[in-house]
Design an enzyme around this catalytic site. Structure first.
Site, PDB file in Angstrom:
ATOM      1  CE  LYS A  68      -3.947   2.139   0.590  1.00  0.00           C
ATOM      2  NZ  LYS A  68      -3.518   3.022  -0.533  1.00  0.00           N
ATOM      3  CE  LYS A  92       4.014   6.617   6.314  1.00  0.00           C
ATOM      4  NZ  LYS A  92       3.694   7.547   5.209  1.00  0.00           N
ATOM      5  CE  LYS A 104       4.937   7.411  -1.346  1.00  0.00           C
ATOM      6  NZ  LYS A 104       4.391   7.683   0.000  1.00  0.00           N
ATOM      7  CB  THR A 188      -1.967  13.255   5.871  1.00  0.00           C
ATOM      8  OG1 THR A 188      -2.243  12.266   4.874  1.00  0.00           O
ATOM      9  CG2 THR A 188      -0.506  13.203   6.246  1.00  0.00           C
ATOM     10  CG  ASN A 219      -4.326  17.069   1.335  1.00  0.00           C
ATOM     11  OD1 ASN A 219      -5.197  17.765   1.875  1.00  0.00           O
ATOM     12  ND2 ASN A 219      -4.348  15.756   1.363  1.00  0.00           N
ATOM     13  CB  SER A 356      -5.587   4.764   2.429  1.00  0.00           C
ATOM     14  OG  SER A 356      -5.313   5.906   1.658  1.00  0.00           O
TER      15      SER A 356
HETATM   16  N1  GLU Z   1       1.132   8.956   0.430  1.00  0.00           N
HETATM   17  C1  GLU Z   1       0.644   8.818   1.775  1.00  0.00           C
HETATM   18  C2  GLU Z   1       1.776   8.368   2.679  1.00  0.00           C
HETATM   19  O1  GLU Z   1       2.924   8.565   2.403  1.00  0.00           O
HETATM   20  C3  GLU Z   1      -0.610   7.954   1.859  1.00  0.00           C
HETATM   21  C4  GLU Z   1      -0.462   6.537   1.412  1.00  0.00           C
HETATM   22  C5  GLU Z   1      -1.771   5.768   1.326  1.00  0.00           C
HETATM   23  O2  GLU Z   1      -2.807   6.322   1.666  1.00  0.00           O
HETATM   24  O3  GLU Z   1      -1.712   4.622   0.904  1.00  0.00           O
HETATM   25  O4  GLU Z   1       1.548   7.874   3.764  1.00  0.00           O
END
Ligand code: GLU
Length: 429
Positions: A68, A92, A104, A188, A219, A356
């Site tokens: 994810k 994370k 990613k 976030t 954002n 998410s």
């Molecule tokens: N890009 C965000 C992060 O770095 C969200 C990732 C997601 O929602 O999967 O945590």
């Protein structure tokens, strides 16, 4: 020697490993990305010419579930960066106990140079190029730097066209009308806000006496500045990629956001119209912002902002990492010595991926939640894991970053061993 971003990220793993008791297999497993895909995306430009853009998707580890993570559009995107970001996503998701591994993606592009139609063709082309690498049970996309709901909607639609079935759960952060979750856009910042409030309470600090500087006004940065200002924190400095502004008595964040939304830079917009006259302010650079004498510093832009070169000049008492990887491992040591408390990215900015996850759950169940439900669950999850990490740091006498990695490693190690075959070789039965 200049370390790659990934080498530097791996240092955090090496450090935390000294504090945990996980198997050699698990350690070996976590050192390498599972799979990295590099593609070239053809885009027919508005003038009829054909251009190719480099794109990447990395699935770092999927032991705890499908990978994810977001997709970044930025001129600086490269494989080293995407691998590092996928590594951080792995930890994370483990910190928040989400049933996911880390992934990613990114495209090397300045999206501001493209027209809306070119951007759409690029986004759909990216999905065409990586469609066999992703999926609702394999690897799930989301927004990141310079990508948004609209782009996630195109990506979900393109994947659904390719698969000939509506597949909302392959992308999160979609428009609400296409199966997005309420509260995902602010998630976030909201997650970071819940932890800042919780920690300031623990440390007996009151918002009215607490000054804040925020680097980055996208954002995440724009929303956290607004949330904090709303409950009384004095947000004295903000910046975007062009530069920043500082006002000792505090800035009027809602009006700055309004101007920024009309897509102008913070410095340029601030002095046009009426806002300029509301408070006196100074123009500052992004580098100046980081070294301001404030209580809370929030890097909410890109990685490698606080390094061995400027760590000594940091004056903030607390740093909350809303960006991914804004502090290098060398800078960590200096900040720790100076007694600055750093709340790490893999906890602080995890609100985005947490909502998410809620979106993915809603897509799969077909039952949609209210905004209150989303935020309540987000708060419960963020504050519980933050408390846990705080206790680990206290008990082990280590930094909050190390504690967060220890917490994640325990979960990852257990999952890797549960799958493993090592016992067949080492035990006598
Ligand atoms: N890009 C965000 C992060 O770095 C969200 C990732 C997601 O929602 O999967 O945590």
């Amino acid at each position: 020697m200049v370390l790659s971003l990934f080498d530097d990220a791996s240092k955090r793993l090496a450090q935390a490993l000294k504090f945990v008791n996980i198997s050699d297999d698990a350690i070996e497993h976590l050192k390498y990305p599972k799979a990295s895909l590099s593609v070239s995306i053809p885009v027919r430009m508005d003038d009829g010419s054909l251009k190719f853009f480099p794109g990447y998707r990395v699935r770092y580890d999927d032991t705890r579930g499908p990978t994810k993570g977001g997709v970044r559009y930025h001129p600086g995107v490269n494989l080293d960066e995407v691998q590092s970001l996928a590594f951080w996503m792995t930890f994370k998701c483990a910190v928040l106990n989400l049933p996911y591994g880390g992934g990613k993606g990114g495209i090397t592009v300045n999206p501001k140079d493209l027209s809306r139609l070119e951007l759409e063709r690029l986004s759909r082309g990216y999905v065409d190029a990586i469609a066999d690498f992703i999926g609702p049970n394999v690897d799930i996309l989301a927004p990141d730097v310079y990508t948004n709901q609209m782009i996630m909607g195109w990506m979900m639609d393109q994947y659904s066209i390719i698969k000939r079935q509506i597949s909302p759960a392959v992308v999160t952060g979609k428009p609400v009308t296409m199966g997005g979750s309420l509260g995902r856009e602010t998630a976030t910042a909201m997650g970071a806000f819940f932890i800042i409030e919780q920690m300031m309470g623990k440390l007996d600090r009151h918002p009215q006496e607490t000054t804040v500087a925020v680097q980055g006004f996208g954002n995440a940065g724009g929303t956290i500045a607004e949330l904090l200002a709303k409950v009384g924190y004095k947000v004295v400095a903000v910046s975007d990629s062009q530069g920043g502004i500082y006002a000792k008595q505090g800035l009027d964040i809602p009006s700055i956001r309004q101007y920024k939304n009309s897509s102008r830079g913070i410095q340029a917009i601030y002095c046009q119209g009426t806002v300029c006259n509301i408070v006196e302010h100074e123009l500052i650079t992004n580098a100046d912002l980081l070294t301001l004498d404030v209580d809370i510093l929030i890097p909410a832009a890109l990685e490698n902002q606080i390094t061995a070169a400027n760590a000594n000049q940091i004056q903030a008492r607390y740093i909350f990492e809303v960006a991914n990887g804004p502090i290098t491992s060398a800078a960590d040591a200096i900040l720790e010595q100076k007694g600055i408390l750093v709340f790490p990215d893999i906890l602080i900015n995890a609100g985005g991926v947490t909502v998410s996850y809620f979106e993915w759950v809603q897509n799969r169940s077909g039952l949609y939640w209210t905004l209150e439900e989303v935020n309540q669950r987000l708060k419960a999850k963020m504050t519980a894991e933050a408390n846990h990490i705080w206790s680990i740091a206290q008990e082990m006498g280590t930094s909050l970053r190390n504690a967060a990695y220890i917490h994640a490693l325990n979960r990852l190690g257990e999952a890797i061993d549960a799958k493993g075959t090592r016992d067949y070789y080492t035990s006598s039965h």
